[in-house]
Design a protein around this motif. Structure first.
Motif, PDB file in Angstrom:
ATOM      1  N   ASP A  28       0.988  -1.188  -0.015  1.00 40.42           N
ATOM      2  CA  ASP A  28      -0.351  -0.064   0.267  1.00 40.42           C
ATOM      3  C   ASP A  28       0.774   1.206  -0.191  1.00 40.42           C
ATOM      4  O   ASP A  28       1.903   1.473   0.520  1.00 40.42           O
ATOM      5  CB  ASP A  28      -0.846  -0.070   1.131  1.00 40.42           C
ATOM      6  N   GLN A  29       0.138   2.127  -0.771  1.00 43.85           N
ATOM      7  CA  GLN A  29       1.352   3.392  -0.693  1.00 43.85           C
ATOM      8  C   GLN A  29       1.233   4.763   0.415  1.00 43.85           C
ATOM      9  O   GLN A  29       2.086   4.867   0.703  1.00 43.85           O
ATOM     10  CB  GLN A  29       0.624   4.242  -1.811  1.00 43.85           C
ATOM     11  N   SER A  30       0.815   4.504   1.010  1.00 45.76           N
ATOM     12  CA  SER A  30       1.394   4.839   2.304  1.00 45.76           C
ATOM     13  C   SER A  30       1.894   3.928   3.145  1.00 45.76           C
ATOM     14  O   SER A  30       2.668   5.396   4.430  1.00 45.76           O
ATOM     15  CB  SER A  30      -0.460   4.453   3.840  1.00 45.76           C
ATOM     16  N   VAL A  82       4.941   5.410  -5.605  1.00 43.24           N
ATOM     17  CA  VAL A  82       6.137   6.147  -5.851  1.00 43.24           C
ATOM     18  C   VAL A  82       6.377   7.263  -6.416  1.00 43.24           C
ATOM     19  O   VAL A  82       5.948   7.368  -7.270  1.00 43.24           O
ATOM     20  CB  VAL A  82       6.792   5.032  -6.576  1.00 43.24           C
ATOM     21  N   GLU A  83       6.530   8.863  -5.705  1.00 39.99           N
ATOM     22  CA  GLU A  83       6.617   9.739  -6.038  1.00 39.99           C
ATOM     23  C   GLU A  83       8.064  10.476  -5.969  1.00 39.99           C
ATOM     24  O   GLU A  83       7.752  11.806  -6.765  1.00 39.99           O
ATOM     25  CB  GLU A  83       5.695  11.103  -4.759  1.00 39.99           C
ATOM     26  N   ASP A  84       9.082   9.827  -5.999  1.00 37.97           N
ATOM     27  CA  ASP A  84      10.488  10.872  -5.784  1.00 37.97           C
ATOM     28  C   ASP A  84      11.336   9.258  -6.286  1.00 37.97           C
ATOM     29  O   ASP A  84      11.117   8.791  -5.897  1.00 37.97           O
ATOM     30  CB  ASP A  84      10.660  11.385  -5.257  1.00 37.97           C
ATOM     31  N   GLY A  95       3.782   4.796  -9.239  1.00 42.59           N
ATOM     32  CA  GLY A  95       3.361   5.975  -9.175  1.00 42.59           C
ATOM     33  C   GLY A  95       3.697   6.702  -9.578  1.00 42.59           C
ATOM     34  O   GLY A  95       4.655   6.903 -11.263  1.00 42.59           O
ATOM     35  N   TYR A  96       3.403   8.138  -9.587  1.00 43.24           N
ATOM     36  CA  TYR A  96       3.322   9.573  -9.914  1.00 43.24           C
ATOM     37  C   TYR A  96       5.198   9.819 -10.363  1.00 43.24           C
ATOM     38  O   TYR A  96       4.994  10.742 -11.723  1.00 43.24           O
ATOM     39  CB  TYR A  96       2.884  10.805  -9.675  1.00 43.24           C
ATOM     40  N   HIS A  97       5.975   9.244  -9.981  1.00 44.58           N
ATOM     41  CA  HIS A  97       6.986   9.812 -10.166  1.00 44.58           C
ATOM     42  C   HIS A  97       7.617   9.283 -11.627  1.00 44.58           C
ATOM     43  O   HIS A  97       8.494   9.777 -12.338  1.00 44.58           O
ATOM     44  CB  HIS A  97       8.208   9.453  -9.584  1.00 44.58           C
TER      45      HIS A  97
HETATM   46  P1  C2E Z   1      -6.055   1.324  -6.075  1.00 46.90           P
HETATM   47  O1  C2E Z   1      -6.118   0.156  -6.785  1.00 46.90           O
HETATM   48  O2  C2E Z   1      -4.715   0.892  -4.887  1.00 46.90           O
HETATM   49  O3  C2E Z   1      -5.154   2.629  -6.544  1.00 46.90           O
HETATM   50  C1  C2E Z   1      -4.046   3.039  -6.975  1.00 46.90           C
HETATM   51  C2  C2E Z   1      -4.380   4.584  -6.755  1.00 46.90           C
HETATM   52  O4  C2E Z   1      -3.382   5.794  -5.808  1.00 46.90           O
HETATM   53  C3  C2E Z   1      -4.955   5.210  -8.389  1.00 46.90           C
HETATM   54  O5  C2E Z   1      -5.994   6.099  -6.959  1.00 46.90           O
HETATM   55  C4  C2E Z   1      -4.338   5.821  -8.709  1.00 46.90           C
HETATM   56  O6  C2E Z   1      -4.582   7.266  -8.833  1.00 46.90           O
HETATM   57  C5  C2E Z   1      -3.261   6.652  -7.294  1.00 46.90           C
HETATM   58  N1  C2E Z   1      -1.772   6.395  -7.479  1.00 46.90           N
HETATM   59  C6  C2E Z   1      -0.952   6.488  -8.487  1.00 46.90           C
HETATM   60  N2  C2E Z   1       0.187   6.775  -7.779  1.00 46.90           N
HETATM   61  C7  C2E Z   1       0.313   7.861  -7.305  1.00 46.90           C
HETATM   62  C8  C2E Z   1       0.792   8.240  -6.175  1.00 46.90           C
HETATM   63  O7  C2E Z   1       1.820   8.330  -7.121  1.00 46.90           O
HETATM   64  N3  C2E Z   1       0.924   9.298  -5.910  1.00 46.90           N
HETATM   65  C9  C2E Z   1      -0.692   8.832  -5.061  1.00 46.90           C
HETATM   66  N4  C2E Z   1      -0.771  10.065  -3.913  1.00 46.90           N
HETATM   67  N5  C2E Z   1      -1.898   8.339  -5.980  1.00 46.90           N
HETATM   68  C10 C2E Z   1      -1.352   7.839  -6.560  1.00 46.90           C
HETATM   69  P2  C2E Z   1      -7.747   6.172  -8.126  1.00 46.90           P
HETATM   70  O8  C2E Z   1      -7.709   5.946  -9.202  1.00 46.90           O
HETATM   71  O9  C2E Z   1      -8.019   7.428  -7.581  1.00 46.90           O
HETATM   72  O10 C2E Z   1      -8.406   4.648  -7.711  1.00 46.90           O
HETATM   73  C11 C2E Z   1      -8.474   4.803  -6.196  1.00 46.90           C
HETATM   74  C12 C2E Z   1      -8.685   3.817  -5.329  1.00 46.90           C
HETATM   75  O11 C2E Z   1     -10.418   3.076  -6.226  1.00 46.90           O
HETATM   76  C13 C2E Z   1      -7.531   2.454  -6.424  1.00 46.90           C
HETATM   77  O12 C2E Z   1      -7.445   2.028  -5.335  1.00 46.90           O
HETATM   78  C14 C2E Z   1      -9.014   1.159  -6.346  1.00 46.90           C
HETATM   79  O13 C2E Z   1      -9.407   0.771  -4.785  1.00 46.90           O
HETATM   80  C15 C2E Z   1     -10.401   1.562  -6.720  1.00 46.90           C
HETATM   81  N6  C2E Z   1     -10.621   1.815  -7.766  1.00 46.90           N
HETATM   82  C16 C2E Z   1     -10.490   2.284  -9.572  1.00 46.90           C
HETATM   83  N7  C2E Z   1     -11.577   1.841 -10.365  1.00 46.90           N
HETATM   84  C17 C2E Z   1     -11.786   0.298 -10.175  1.00 46.90           C
HETATM   85  C18 C2E Z   1     -12.474  -0.518 -10.738  1.00 46.90           C
HETATM   86  O14 C2E Z   1     -12.257   0.247 -12.152  1.00 46.90           O
HETATM   87  N8  C2E Z   1     -12.760  -0.702  -9.824  1.00 46.90           N
HETATM   88  C19 C2E Z   1     -12.907  -1.368  -8.596  1.00 46.90           C
HETATM   89  N9  C2E Z   1     -13.443  -2.258  -7.900  1.00 46.90           N
HETATM   90  N10 C2E Z   1     -12.556   0.083  -7.629  1.00 46.90           N
HETATM   91  C20 C2E Z   1     -11.545   0.787  -8.414  1.00 46.90           C
END
Ligand code: C2E
Ligand code: MG
Ligand code: MG
Ligand code: MG
Length: 291
Positions: free
Chosen positions: A202-204, A238-240, A257-259
């Motif tokens: 997890d990213q946290s 992964v941001e940096d 990650g965004y990096h």
């Molecule tokens: P997840 O599967 O853990 O996806 C990672 C989330 O972290 C994504 O947010 C992504 O945009 C974001 N992320 C990626 N890299 C970074 C980074 O470097 N820094 C930060 N702060 N965030 C980053 P997103 O797209 O808003 O999705 C959030 C959650 O929503 C996902 O967590 C997933 O649990 C759910 N989700 C998204 N799409 C779907 C889908 O099609 N179906 C289902 N069931 N859940 C979805």
């Protein structure tokens, strides 16, 4: 109360705040229409090999551009869908979109494994493995190009059913991944028994691992645990550059990650494959040519 809600508008769905009952009902109506209108699309975020920098696959992430409220995060609307059987329709649509995109990339000469997030309710649905089989058949995508991401929390909500379903999915060649690892409560006994291929930390824990020694220790032990169970280990968030270097040094296989890259439209992702710079496309409206 209603007037206040209307005035608040989009802020009602701001990250971190669960919409209240009236707002959820409105959202649910909008979602029903959005599913009919194919308003929800997928963006794709690369998973990168920490050693070679090669693209190892992409994760499909749902994007909803609400006609009047603007973009609404999947973290807000997925739980609303999950409270009803509409989640099954959504899961079907997401899998269909992702597999069609994978098929289009195959036609263009790119073999890109795609990961689709699957909600608890869809995973535990006994019809789910047959749905995946039907969709693979219909799109002609080989099973080993699909990975399903299921949160640790979802797996542990009913580990026995999850294990049965994952075994059936594995028979199709489809891979599976434990998402948001470290935020659930998996016992070692279940982790060992789950037929999964990948562990996503997890990213946290990842975000500040270069500054927080306890997070670094947790990431390190998750990598060791994953490797000892024969899993590919991915770090998300992964941001940096320093975090990426640290992950490489401690043997993490893949990074996301965004990096490295933001989630982007299929067209933007295809652009990066031609050697063009990766654009931050997460806020760009999806063009009509996608899928
Ligand atoms: P997840 O599967 O853990 O996806 C990672 C989330 O972290 C994504 O947010 C992504 O945009 C974001 N992320 C990626 N890299 C970074 C980074 O470097 N820094 C930060 N702060 N965030 C980053 P997103 O797209 O808003 O999705 C959030 C959650 O929503 C996902 O967590 C997933 O649990 C759910 N989700 C998204 N799409 C779907 C889908 O099609 N179906 C289902 N069931 N859940 C979805
Ligand atoms: Mg995920
Ligand atoms: Mg995750
Ligand atoms: Mg997450």
């Amino acid at each position: 109360h209603t007037a206040k809600q209307q005035r608040c508008g989009f802020s009602h769905f701001a990250a971190g705040h669960a919409p209240d009952t009236a707002a959820r009902l409105t959202l649910l109506g909008d979602l029903r229409r959005a599913l009919d209108a194919d308003e929800i699309t997928l963006y794709y975020q690369p998973k990168i090999d920490t050693r070679s920098g090669a693209l190892a696959g992409v994760e499909a992430l749902a994007r909803w551009q609400h006609p009047s409220k603007g973009p609404i995060s999947p973290a807000q609307f997925i739980p609303v869908l999950e409270a009803t059987s509409l989640i099954h329709r959504f899961t079907d649509q997401a899998l269909t979109l992702a597999l069609r995109q994978t098929s289009a990339w195959l036609d263009a000469g790119y073999r890109i494994p795609v990961a689709v997030n699957i909600s608890t309710r869809s995973l535990l649905d006994s019809a789910f493995p047959d749905r995946i089989a039907a969709l693979l058949h219909r799109t002609g995508v080989p099973g080993d190009l699909l990975c399903i991401e299921v949160t640790e929390h979802a797996m542990m909500s009913d580990p026995d059913t999850a294990t049965t379903v994952l075994h059936r999915i594995r028979e199709l060649g489809v891979r599976s991944s434990i998402d948001d690892y470290g935020t659930g409560y998996s016992s070692m006994a279940y982790l060992k028994a789950l037929p999964v291929d990948e562990l996503k930390i997890d990213q946290s824990f990842v975000k500040d691992m270069t500054r927080d020694h306890s997070n670094l220790a947790l990431v390190r032990s998750a990598i060791d645990l994953g490797h000892n169970l024969g899993l590919t280990v991915v770090a998300e968030g992964v941001e940096d550059a320093a975090t990426l270097a640290a992950l490489h040094a401690i043997g993490c296989d893949l990074a996301q990650g965004y990096h490295l890259a933001r989630p982007m439209s299929p067209a933007a992702l295809t652009g990066t494959l031609h050697g063009q710079p990766a654009r931050s496309a997460d806020t760009t409206p999806v063009s009509g040519t996608d899928v």
